[in-house]
Every structure is written in C-alpha cells, then in structure tokens.
Motif scaffolding. Structure first.
Motif, short mmCIF file in Angstrom:
data_model
loop_
_atom_site.label_atom_id
_atom_site.label_comp_id
_atom_site.label_asym_id
_atom_site.label_seq_id
_atom_site.Cartn_x
_atom_site.Cartn_y
_atom_site.Cartn_z
N UNK B 34 28.30 47.27 21.52
CA UNK B 34 28.20 46.37 23.35
C UNK B 34 27.57 46.87 24.13
N UNK B 35 27.35 48.10 24.44
CA UNK B 35 26.44 48.94 25.82
C UNK B 35 25.35 48.90 25.21
N UNK B 36 24.65 49.14 24.21
CA UNK B 36 23.38 48.60 24.35
C UNK B 36 22.80 47.22 24.13
N UNK B 37 23.34 46.19 23.70
CA UNK B 37 23.15 44.80 23.90
C UNK B 37 22.89 44.60 25.05
N UNK B 38 24.66 45.10 26.07
CA UNK B 38 24.97 44.44 28.08
C UNK B 38 25.07 45.51 28.21
N UNK B 39 23.94 46.05 29.19
CA UNK B 39 24.10 47.18 29.47
C UNK B 39 24.57 46.65 31.16
N UNK B 40 23.64 45.35 31.28
CA UNK B 40 23.94 45.38 32.40
C UNK B 40 25.62 44.65 33.50
N UNK B 41 25.84 43.82 32.54
CA UNK B 41 27.21 43.18 32.25
C UNK B 41 27.91 44.46 32.36
N UNK B 42 28.16 45.48 32.06
CA UNK B 42 29.16 47.22 30.99
C UNK B 42 29.02 47.66 32.49
N UNK B 43 27.55 47.65 32.73
CA UNK B 43 28.13 48.59 34.24
C UNK B 43 28.48 47.55 35.68
N UNK B 44 28.35 46.35 35.56
CA UNK B 44 28.55 45.53 37.11
C UNK B 44 30.11 45.55 36.71
N UNK B 45 30.10 45.12 35.31
CA UNK B 45 32.58 45.03 35.74
C UNK B 45 32.88 46.93 34.88
N UNK B 46 32.14 47.78 35.26
CA UNK B 46 32.89 48.86 35.39
C UNK B 46 33.81 48.64 36.76
N UNK B 47 32.84 48.69 38.23
CA UNK B 47 33.15 48.03 39.56
C UNK B 47 34.37 47.50 39.45
N UNK B 48 34.54 46.78 38.67
CA UNK B 48 35.67 45.07 38.85
C UNK B 48 37.63 45.86 38.31
N UNK B 49 37.78 45.38 39.11
CA UNK B 49 39.16 46.14 39.00
C UNK B 49 40.63 44.98 37.68
N UNK B 50 39.88 43.86 37.18
CA UNK B 50 40.39 43.22 36.35
C UNK B 50 41.22 42.09 36.33
N UNK B 51 41.69 41.72 38.23
CA UNK B 51 42.22 41.52 38.83
C UNK B 51 41.16 40.01 38.93
N UNK B 52 42.03 38.49 38.26
CA UNK B 52 40.87 37.76 38.84
C UNK B 52 39.91 36.75 37.75
N UNK B 53 38.46 37.34 38.87
CA UNK B 53 37.16 37.30 37.91
C UNK B 53 36.42 38.01 38.35
N UNK B 54 35.22 38.17 37.50
CA UNK B 54 34.57 39.73 37.41
C UNK B 54 33.51 38.79 39.21
N UNK B 55 32.53 39.60 40.13
CA UNK B 55 31.37 39.10 40.71
C UNK B 55 30.88 38.81 40.02
N UNK B 56 29.56 37.78 41.03
CA UNK B 56 28.60 36.94 40.76
C UNK B 56 27.47 38.48 39.70
N UNK B 57 27.74 39.61 39.92
CA UNK B 57 26.76 40.66 39.37
C UNK B 57 27.06 40.84 37.84
N UNK B 58 28.09 40.63 37.09
CA UNK B 58 28.02 40.13 36.03
C UNK B 58 28.21 39.27 35.27
N UNK B 59 28.29 37.97 36.07
CA UNK B 59 27.91 36.77 35.37
C UNK B 59 26.56 37.06 35.19
#
Lengths: 257, 391
Positions: B34-59
C-alpha cells in the motif's frame, strides 16, 4: 511357535507386505502393451520405455536428476566431511548451536526452503538455473553427510593423527593420508545419502527449476497432476532401479566399515 | 583450527538456507503493497487520531497518489493499484472495487478534494476505508500473523475475530496437526510390532525382514505416491480388480480423500518409525525381561515394565521423525487429497505461487516452523538429542 509369536510374525509380515506391495503391484504395468492402468495386461511390450527414451522431456529429466544429484552430492560430501571432522576434532564455543544449524535442513519442511530460495535466488539470477538447484539440493543433503561421517569417525582412533604428526605430517596431510582413507566408506555413504535426497526432492525443484532443469521427480509430479500415462510407470521403474542401486551401495559401504 | 573446518559448510548453509529462510519469514510482518502506491495518503494519515474523518491533506493526497499510480501502472503494465486494493480489501471488504473505481474517476476530477472523493463514492465520507489505509501503511504489520490465527484488527485497532469466510486457518492448522498425529500413531501401532519382530527374529531371517523395510524406505516418495494414485484411481488397479471379481457394481471413490492421504503417508513414513525402534530394541539387554519373567512377572508385565520403557528412546525418535515430516508433507496430499485434506504446506505453496502473496506464505511458514520447533524442543526435553539414531 507360540500363539503370540505367530501373531507377531503375521503382523510383521503383513506390515512388510503393506510396505512392498503397492510399488511392486504397479511396476509391471509399465510393460503393458495397452494403455490402461489396471490388470490384466492386454499383452507385454516395451513401448512405454521406448516412449520414455524417445520423448523430449523424460530422458533429459533423468539426465538433469543425475547431474544435479551428482554435483550436489559432491558439494555436500566435501563440505559435510570437513565440517564433521572439525566437529569431531575438538570442542569449541557454540558447538551445540552450530550443530543445530548444520542439521536444521533435516527438519525444516521442504516447501519453506523452496519458497525461501525462490525469493532469495530470484534477484541473483539463480532461479531457472542449474547452479541454483544444485545449491539448494546440496544444502538439503549436507546434514546427512555430517551425521554419517560423524558416525564413521566414532570408529577412528585419534591417536593415529598424533602418530602422523610426530612422524612429521602436517595436519592436512595427516587427515588426507591417514584419516580420510579409513572413514572413506562413511564419506561415500554420506554422499550417496545426499544424492538420494536430491533424487527424491520435488518441492525445491518445483519452485526454482526452470523447464531446462526439470528433474525426473519434478517431471513425474507434473505428469501425475495432469493425466497419468504409463510412461510415468516406466519413469517410476527407472527411479526404483536407481534407488535399489543406491541401497546396495550403502549396504556394501556399511559392511566395509 | 577445528572451527575453520566447520566454517565452509556453516557459511554455505547460512548463505543458501538460514538467510533466505530468515528473509522470507520477515515478509510476514512487512507491509509493502500500500505505502508505495499511496505515499502521501499514508503520510497524511499518520497524524490523524482516528476520530471522525481525516483532514483535507489526506483527501488531496489520495487523489494525487492515485493519479500518479494510474499513470505508472499504465506505463509499466503493472498492477500496483490492484495489489494495493487486494491488500486493503482483505482488511475492509469493498476496497477491491472502491480503489480502482476511484483511481479511474479522479483523473477527470476538479474542485475540492473532499467533495470529489465523496462524490465518487460516499464510503470516502466514512472513517472505515481511511482506517484500513492507515493500518496498511506499514512499514511493519501484524496483519498476516493475525490472519493465519483467524484474527484481525477491528475499526478501533483492537484484535478481534476475523470474518467468518476468512477464518479458515485455525482449521487448517488443526487439520495438519491431526493428520500428522494420526499418521504417527498408526505408524507406531504397525511399526512397533514389526521392529520387535526384526529384533527378535532368527539371525538368518533378519536381512530379509530389514530389506523389506529398507527397499521401500529408499524408493522415491514420488514413486510411492504415484503407486497409490494408480492403485486407487477410478480406473485403477483396485477398482478394476474389485469389478472383475464382481465385488462392487461401480468404481469406488478411493482417491482424493483423507483416507488415501493417510494411507500413503503411513506407507511412506513407516520405515522412519521402524528403524529407530529396531535400533533401540537391538541394543536392549534381553536378559532383563527374561529375568523379570523368571522372578514371576507375566510376559505382559515384563513387557510393560521392562522392555517398553527401555525402547522409549526409539519410540521417541521414530515418532519425532514421523510427526515432523508429516507436518511438512506437500506432494502426497496435493496429489492424493481433496480440497479438505490439504495441510499448511499446501497453502504456503498456494500463496507463494498462485496469488504471489508473500506475506501470507511467510506467516503460514512461521506457524509451521513454530509447530516443528515446539515438537523438536519437546522431544529434547523428554528424550534428549544425544540418543537420536537413524539407521
């Protein structure tokens, strides 16, 4: 004969019958003139052996088996003999761990070795190669050499090495001229074991051998997976004859010890 | 000096045995799809606490990642998106279609990232797919190791039971251990009397009896498996003979079942049981049971109290050899068994060759090696290695 002896003999003979009968029952099929896999035979012929001999893949597969087995046995035999001599000669730190590593190929399931070698040999260009298959088979056969040579060394009197040294022989020369000739039957038996291991091996051959390195067991495996022809029975006959020769060799070598 | 003699073989085995297997097994905990295909998504999600929805950077990251991955896939003909989707699908069912679909649609998409994605599929407006991507972001994972124990991480990241249709591996492990134990037990039941017979037979009969064990022992496994196939198949020797003798009306389904697998396994493994037991019985001092009988013990009692305990090292060694080899059987069940008779090695091969899922192949191998190691250690505890003898 007491009733209990009679019971023992009948159990034992039945067990041996169970061990021998399946293979003995199917081998005559290879002489069939027909193409069915059951009795009675419609007539006798050597057509399936002719097929084995003339086909594009059976005879090359036999050659591959013999070549891979010989080189693997040579490699496992020399490395294994040296290692066994070292293990026997003197205690050194970590000997138990080293022994465990040397004997590990005996207990690790072959399928794991096969997949691991496929992964490791791929980037090195060793899959689909004669060398890769030989390396894999030598690793699987080496423990048998170590065990057999260690057993042979039990019979060898270490004082002879000191005698050789006091007569001016270097350690290498003492090993080569004094020890090796005496343990040679054990070394040879170990090499035969390694050869038999290679000749019997399917999983590693299945995963890392290419079409040009197909061994006889590997070819039989594909044949059994598709449709069983009587040529497979001819190939089985060839393998049984080779195994018989190997058993004979080991028996004679044991007697010499 | 002695160590220098051992070194060549040791280095050889390290190079072509220990290291390859070690490298293979680490695949079980590596997350590479997954990480090689979605590097930016994975990076953006690492700062997310898992509550609600991730921020715009992930989208925004997901859209950029998928655009790039699609171009790369088309250029190389590779299926990186499909592989990532398959991996994510194993965690959250729905991804197998969601990810490729999203990758196709985002190419033409304009406007704010969040609305674009939820417009393509409303699942992106929920936390579940994002959590799955975060769990699969790597670089390390317990996903495969949990999967082979029929477990998984739930939405909150806690360990939970796997979905019912994916929970097949405990059954396969038990089946493997069960078939191995059954084969060992049958080998012992047949092998002990045979070894006893060879050890007590008149000297001129011994070579013949031994030959009866050693000849099959040296015959190739593939030959013996082939023999059983030819005997048991529909148009095989047994069915044809039964029909010719008018015993059966039609061919019996003798092949591709548990019985066929066990029969062939016992046939192949029996010599490994007989030879060590024979070795320990041959070394037995037969005056001891005779002394017991002369002191008034019944033959049965003399056997149970004297001969049997003295032959235990042989029984232990034989059972160890048979059980360990049974656990690793691949060729025989693959050829003689049905779908419900396949053991762990079959699935290692399946994941390695058919689906090229190294993670699952490695996790199953870990399981198998662990089982083998436990048996070997148990044996070392109970019997000790000094007494292992092979013929």
């Amino acid at each position: 004969m007491t009733p209990s002896r009679f019971l023992l003999w009948s159990t034992g003979v039945l067990a041996i019958l169970f061990l021998m009968a399946p293979v003995l029952a199917v081998l005559p099929l290879s002489f069939s003139a027909g193409s069915f896999l059951f009795y009675p035979l419609p007539g006798l012929s050597l057509r399936w052996y002719a097929d084995f001999w003339s086909s594009d893949f059976w005879l090359p597969a036999l050659w591959n088996s013999l070549r891979v087995g010989s080189v693997a046995a040579l490699l496992a035999g020399s490395l294994g003999t040296l290692a066994a001599f070292g293990l026997w000669r003197a205690p050194f730190p970590g000997k138990t761990l080293i022994m465990a590593i040397l004997l590990a190929p005996m207990v690790v399931p072959a399928i794991i070795v096969a997949v691991a070698l496929l992964l490791a040999f791929g980037p090195l260009g060793l899959t689909n190669s004669f060398t890769g298959l030989v390396l894999g088979h030598a690793a699987l056969g080496a423990p048998f050499v170590v065990v057999t040579v260690l057993a042979a060394l039990q019979q060898f009197d270490a004082v002879q090495l000191r005698a050789a040294a006091s007569c001016g022989a270097s350690p290498a020369r003492a090993f080569w001229r004094v020890c090796l000739p005496q343990i040679m039957p054990g070394v040879a038996a170990g090499a035969v074991f390694a050869f038999a291991t290679s000749l019997d091996e399917v999983a590693v051959a299945l995963f890392i051998a290419g079409p040009a390195q197909r061994t006889l067991p590997r070819q039989m495996f594909s044949g059994l997976n598709d449709s069983i022809s009587l040529t497979i029975m001819a190939a089985a006959m060839v393998l049984v004859l080779i195994s018989g020769l190997l058993l004979l060799a080991v028996t004679l070598l044991k007697r010499e010890r | 000096m002695a160590a220098a003699l051992v070194a060549p073989l040791l280095l050889f085995l390290l190079a072509v045995f220990v290291l390859p297997i070690g490298a293979f097994l680490t695949r079980a905990v590596q997350e590479t799809d997954v990480a090689p295909v979605l590097p930016r998504t994975v990076a953006a999600l690492s700062g997310w606490n898992g509550q609600g929805l991730p921020d715009d950077a992930a989208f925004a990251g997901l859209i950029a990642d998928l655009k790039e991955a699609r171009v790369r896939d088309q250029a190389s003909g590779g299926g990186a998106i499909a592989r990532a989707a398959a991996r994510l699908n194993a965690d959250w069912p729905g991804f197998r279609s969601l990810l490729p679909l999203t990758a196709r649609r985002v190419v033409a998409a304009e406007g704010p990232a969040r609305e674009t994605l939820t417009g393509i599929n409303e699942d992106w407006g929920t936390a579940l797919p994002w959590l799955a991507i975060r769990r699969a972001g790597g670089p390390l994972t317990d996903f495969n190791l949990l999967a082979v124990l029929d477990l998984k991480r739930d939405a909150a990241g806690d360990i939970a039971a796997a979905a019912e249709d994916a929970a097949i591996f405990r059954g396969i492990l038990w089946r493997t251990l069960w078939i191995g134990a059954l084969a060992t037990f049958i080998c012992l039941a047949i092998g002990y009397p045979l070894a006893w017979l060879i050890a007590t037979a008149p000297a001129r009969a011994v070579p013949w009896l031994l030959a009866g064990v050693l000849l099959p022992f040296w015959t190739s496994l593939i030959v013996r498996t082939a023999a059983w196939m030819v005997l048991l198949q529909r148009e095989g020797v047994v069915n044809a003979t039964l029909a010719a003798l008018n015993i059966t009306d039609g061919p019996l389904p003798l092949l591709f079942n548990r019985g066929a697998v066990l029969l062939a396994m016992v046939h192949i493994l029996l010599p490994f049981m007989v030879l060590p037991i024979y070795a320990s019985l041959k070394a037995l001092d037969w005056r001891l049971p005779r002394a017991a009988v002369s002191l008034g013990a019944s033959p049965m009692r003399a056997f149970l109290r004297i001969s049997l305990p003295l032959s235990l090292p042989g029984i232990g060694a034989g059972s160890l050899l048979v059980f360990i080899q049974a656990l690793g059987f691949y060729v025989t069940p693959a050829l003689l068994g049905g779908a419900n008779d396949q053991m762990v090695p079959y699935f290692v091969a399946f994941y390695a060759s058919r689906t090229v899922n190294w993670g699952m192949a490695a996790a199953l191998s870990c399981l198998l090696l662990l089982a083998v190691a436990l048996v070997v250690l148990l044996y070392g505890r109970l019997v000790g290695f000094g007494r292992v003898k092979t013929a």
